[in-house]
Write a protein that holds these residues in place. Structure first.
Motif, PDB file in Angstrom:
ATOM      1  N   ILE A 112       0.848  -1.194   0.000  1.00 51.17           N
ATOM      2  CA  ILE A 112       0.000   0.000   0.000  1.00 51.17           C
ATOM      3  C   ILE A 112       0.884   1.245   0.000  1.00 51.17           C
ATOM      4  CG2 ILE A 112      -1.511   1.415   1.464  1.00 51.17           C
ATOM      5  CD1 ILE A 112      -3.040  -1.088   2.167  1.00 51.17           C
ATOM      6  N   LEU A 113       0.576   2.169  -0.891  1.00 56.40           N
ATOM      7  CA  LEU A 113       1.198   3.491  -0.879  1.00 56.40           C
ATOM      8  C   LEU A 113       0.190   4.451  -0.267  1.00 56.40           C
ATOM      9  CD1 LEU A 113       3.242   5.680  -1.561  1.00 56.40           C
ATOM     10  CD2 LEU A 113       2.347   5.704  -3.910  1.00 56.40           C
ATOM     11  N   GLU A 114       0.473   4.887   0.939  1.00 59.36           N
ATOM     12  CA  GLU A 114      -0.429   5.799   1.659  1.00 59.36           C
ATOM     13  C   GLU A 114      -0.022   7.233   1.345  1.00 59.36           C
ATOM     14  OE1 GLU A 114      -1.503   7.160   6.244  1.00 59.36           O
ATOM     15  OE2 GLU A 114      -0.180   5.460   5.891  1.00 59.36           O
ATOM     16  N   SER A 115      -0.906   7.975   0.711  1.00 61.42           N
ATOM     17  CA  SER A 115      -0.543   9.331   0.295  1.00 61.42           C
ATOM     18  C   SER A 115      -1.767  10.246   0.254  1.00 61.42           C
ATOM     19  CB  SER A 115       0.112   9.311  -1.086  1.00 61.42           C
ATOM     20  OG  SER A 115       0.318  10.624  -1.556  1.00 61.42           O
ATOM     21  N   PRO A 116      -1.715  11.375   0.955  1.00 60.63           N
ATOM     22  CA  PRO A 116      -2.834  12.315   0.904  1.00 60.63           C
ATOM     23  C   PRO A 116      -2.955  13.000  -0.458  1.00 60.63           C
ATOM     24  CG  PRO A 116      -1.018  13.254   2.146  1.00 60.63           C
ATOM     25  CD  PRO A 116      -0.648  11.834   1.866  1.00 60.63           C
ATOM     26  N   LEU A 117      -1.854  13.027  -1.217  1.00 61.47           N
ATOM     27  CA  LEU A 117      -1.842  13.705  -2.515  1.00 61.47           C
ATOM     28  C   LEU A 117      -1.663  12.709  -3.663  1.00 61.47           C
ATOM     29  CD1 LEU A 117       0.387  16.804  -1.606  1.00 61.47           C
ATOM     30  CD2 LEU A 117      -2.111  16.685  -1.706  1.00 61.47           C
ATOM     31  N   LEU A 118      -2.220  11.533  -3.494  1.00 53.52           N
ATOM     32  CA  LEU A 118      -2.063  10.481  -4.507  1.00 53.52           C
ATOM     33  C   LEU A 118      -2.512  10.958  -5.886  1.00 53.52           C
ATOM     34  CD1 LEU A 118      -1.406   7.359  -4.861  1.00 53.52           C
ATOM     35  CD2 LEU A 118      -3.889   7.065  -4.819  1.00 53.52           C
ATOM     36  N   PHE A 119      -3.685  11.582  -5.956  1.00 49.82           N
ATOM     37  CA  PHE A 119      -4.246  12.001  -7.234  1.00 49.82           C
ATOM     38  C   PHE A 119      -3.715  13.357  -7.693  1.00 49.82           C
ATOM     39  CE2 PHE A 119      -7.993   9.352  -5.688  1.00 49.82           C
ATOM     40  CZ  PHE A 119      -7.619   8.248  -6.439  1.00 49.82           C
ATOM     41  N   GLU A 120      -3.244  14.169  -6.737  1.00 47.57           N
ATOM     42  CA  GLU A 120      -2.737  15.495  -7.091  1.00 47.57           C
ATOM     43  C   GLU A 120      -1.322  15.443  -7.663  1.00 47.57           C
ATOM     44  OE1 GLU A 120      -5.655  16.361  -3.656  1.00 47.57           O
ATOM     45  OE2 GLU A 120      -4.349  14.736  -4.321  1.00 47.57           O
ATOM     46  N   THR A 121      -0.603  14.364  -7.422  1.00 46.90           N
ATOM     47  CA  THR A 121       0.768  14.219  -7.920  1.00 46.90           C
ATOM     48  C   THR A 121       0.816  13.034  -8.885  1.00 46.90           C
ATOM     49  OG1 THR A 121       1.416  12.694  -6.150  1.00 46.90           O
ATOM     50  CG2 THR A 121       1.618  15.050  -5.689  1.00 46.90           C
ATOM     51  N   ASP A 122       2.004  12.773  -9.421  1.00 45.96           N
ATOM     52  CA  ASP A 122       2.126  11.643 -10.348  1.00 45.96           C
ATOM     53  C   ASP A 122       2.272  10.308  -9.618  1.00 45.96           C
ATOM     54  OD1 ASP A 122       4.673  11.860  -9.360  1.00 45.96           O
ATOM     55  OD2 ASP A 122       5.649  12.128 -11.303  1.00 45.96           O
ATOM     56  N   GLN A 123       2.064  10.317  -8.288  1.00 45.41           N
ATOM     57  CA  GLN A 123       2.137   9.059  -7.531  1.00 45.41           C
ATOM     58  C   GLN A 123       1.078   8.070  -8.004  1.00 45.41           C
ATOM     59  OE1 GLN A 123       1.825  10.213  -3.406  1.00 45.41           O
ATOM     60  NE2 GLN A 123       3.692  11.430  -3.479  1.00 45.41           N
ATOM     61  N   TYR A 124      -0.056   8.573  -8.480  1.00 44.62           N
ATOM     62  CA  TYR A 124      -1.132   7.674  -8.924  1.00 44.62           C
ATOM     63  C   TYR A 124      -0.688   6.810 -10.104  1.00 44.62           C
ATOM     64  CZ  TYR A 124      -2.159  10.484 -13.066  1.00 44.62           C
ATOM     65  OH  TYR A 124      -2.063  11.114 -14.278  1.00 44.62           O
ATOM     66  N   LYS A 125       0.337   7.261 -10.825  1.00 44.91           N
ATOM     67  CA  LYS A 125       0.827   6.492 -11.971  1.00 44.91           C
ATOM     68  C   LYS A 125       1.540   5.209 -11.528  1.00 44.91           C
ATOM     69  CE  LYS A 125       1.517  10.623 -14.830  1.00 44.91           C
ATOM     70  NZ  LYS A 125       2.530  11.472 -15.515  1.00 44.91           N
ATOM     71  N   LYS A 126       1.950   5.176 -10.268  1.00 40.13           N
ATOM     72  CA  LYS A 126       2.672   4.015  -9.756  1.00 40.13           C
ATOM     73  C   LYS A 126       1.747   2.859  -9.379  1.00 40.13           C
ATOM     74  CE  LYS A 126       6.301   6.829  -7.441  1.00 40.13           C
ATOM     75  NZ  LYS A 126       7.541   6.313  -8.040  1.00 40.13           N
ATOM     76  N   VAL A 127       0.461   3.172  -9.074  1.00 37.87           N
ATOM     77  CA  VAL A 127      -0.398   2.171  -8.439  1.00 37.87           C
ATOM     78  C   VAL A 127      -1.215   1.367  -9.448  1.00 37.87           C
ATOM     79  CG1 VAL A 127      -0.538   3.623  -6.381  1.00 37.87           C
ATOM     80  CG2 VAL A 127      -2.364   3.735  -8.075  1.00 37.87           C
ATOM     81  N   ASP A 128      -1.597   0.146  -9.009  1.00 32.62           N
ATOM     82  CA  ASP A 128      -2.457  -0.713  -9.824  1.00 32.62           C
ATOM     83  C   ASP A 128      -3.934  -0.400  -9.598  1.00 32.62           C
ATOM     84  OD1 ASP A 128      -0.508  -2.633 -11.120  1.00 32.62           O
ATOM     85  OD2 ASP A 128       0.058  -2.856  -9.015  1.00 32.62           O
ATOM     86  N   THR A 129      -4.260   0.010  -8.384  1.00 29.48           N
ATOM     87  CA  THR A 129      -5.621   0.464  -8.075  1.00 29.48           C
ATOM     88  C   THR A 129      -5.527   1.429  -6.906  1.00 29.48           C
ATOM     89  OG1 THR A 129      -7.915  -0.233  -7.737  1.00 29.48           O
ATOM     90  CG2 THR A 129      -6.241  -1.340  -6.396  1.00 29.48           C
ATOM     91  N   SER A 130      -6.642   2.065  -6.585  1.00 31.43           N
ATOM     92  CA  SER A 130      -6.618   3.054  -5.506  1.00 31.43           C
ATOM     93  C   SER A 130      -7.820   2.865  -4.587  1.00 31.43           C
ATOM     94  CB  SER A 130      -6.623   4.469  -6.085  1.00 31.43           C
ATOM     95  OG  SER A 130      -7.728   4.652  -6.954  1.00 31.43           O
ATOM     96  N   LEU A 131      -7.592   3.219  -3.327  1.00 37.29           N
ATOM     97  CA  LEU A 131      -8.627   3.134  -2.295  1.00 37.29           C
ATOM     98  C   LEU A 131      -8.763   4.504  -1.655  1.00 37.29           C
ATOM     99  CD1 LEU A 131     -10.563   1.650  -0.365  1.00 37.29           C
ATOM    100  CD2 LEU A 131      -8.559   0.975   0.981  1.00 37.29           C
TER     101      LEU A 131
END
Length: 203
Positions: A112-131
């Protein structure tokens, strides 16, 4: 070697994201925390910290050698140009720190990548799905102000500066309604854990 299945966990201030992350940890899931990354890259004597102090020319940003994050947050909140400069400095460093942690060996079935700014940064590009840990704005304000001892107006200002609730809902793969009683969180997390285990094994 294939990378492990990666779930992005996000939520606004006061949503209970960290509580949900802790429940996953108790199930043996590895959690990489972007907030921890943000602290790690500005540790005392780090190059990033030196650049921040030099840029803002404000020694008040240091407390016992540590970055005064609250004071810095106040500055960038009121000056968009400083916010942009800071993000350009820190986001690549945070991304590198996260990548390093994700690549470390782990027996966890997924990460799990826990991030308050998952969608605001390019971190979302790393994940397979999001919660997304979701909560009504009214409950967010009530819980965050009670936890942090700050005014409802301050919490509302922070929320207004971030991506809207509806935008996050539209982007999330899974929604965790956290208006539920805290005693029921573990069971709900277990159900999601089994789902993510299945997805990881099918990857």
């Amino acid at each position: 070697m294939n990378k492990k299945y990666l779930v992005g966990l996000t939520g606004g201030i006061g949503s209970g994201k960290s509580t949900v992350a802790s429940a996953f940890k108790r199930l043996g899931v590895k959690v990489v925390d972007a907030d921890q990354a943000a602290r790690a890259v500005v540790e005392p004597e780090s190059e990033a910290l030196k650049k921040i102090i030099n840029h803002f020319k404000d020694e008040q940003l240091l407390v016992d050698g540590q970055l005064n994050r609250a004071a810095l947050r106040e500055i960038v909140f009121n000056h968009p140009e400083h916010k942009t400069w800071l993000e350009n400095l820190l986001h690549p460093l945070i991304g590198d720190w996260i990548s390093m942690k994700l690549e470390q060996p782990s027996s966890s079935p997924y990460i799990i990548l826990e991030s308050p700014l998952l969608f605001e940064t390019d971190q979302y590009k790393k994940v397979d799905t999001s919660l997304l840990v979701d909560l009504s704005p009214e409950l967010q304000i009530k819980r965050a102000s009670g936890r942090d001892g700050v005014s409802h107006q301050q919490i509302q200002s922070i929320m207004d500066s971030q991506m809207s609730r509806q935008q996050k809902i539209s982007l999330a793969g899974y929604i965790f309604d956290n208006s539920i009683e805290i005693e029921t969180i573990d069971q709900k997390v277990l159900d999601l854990h089994l789902e993510f285990e299945y997805l990881a094994s099918s990857k």
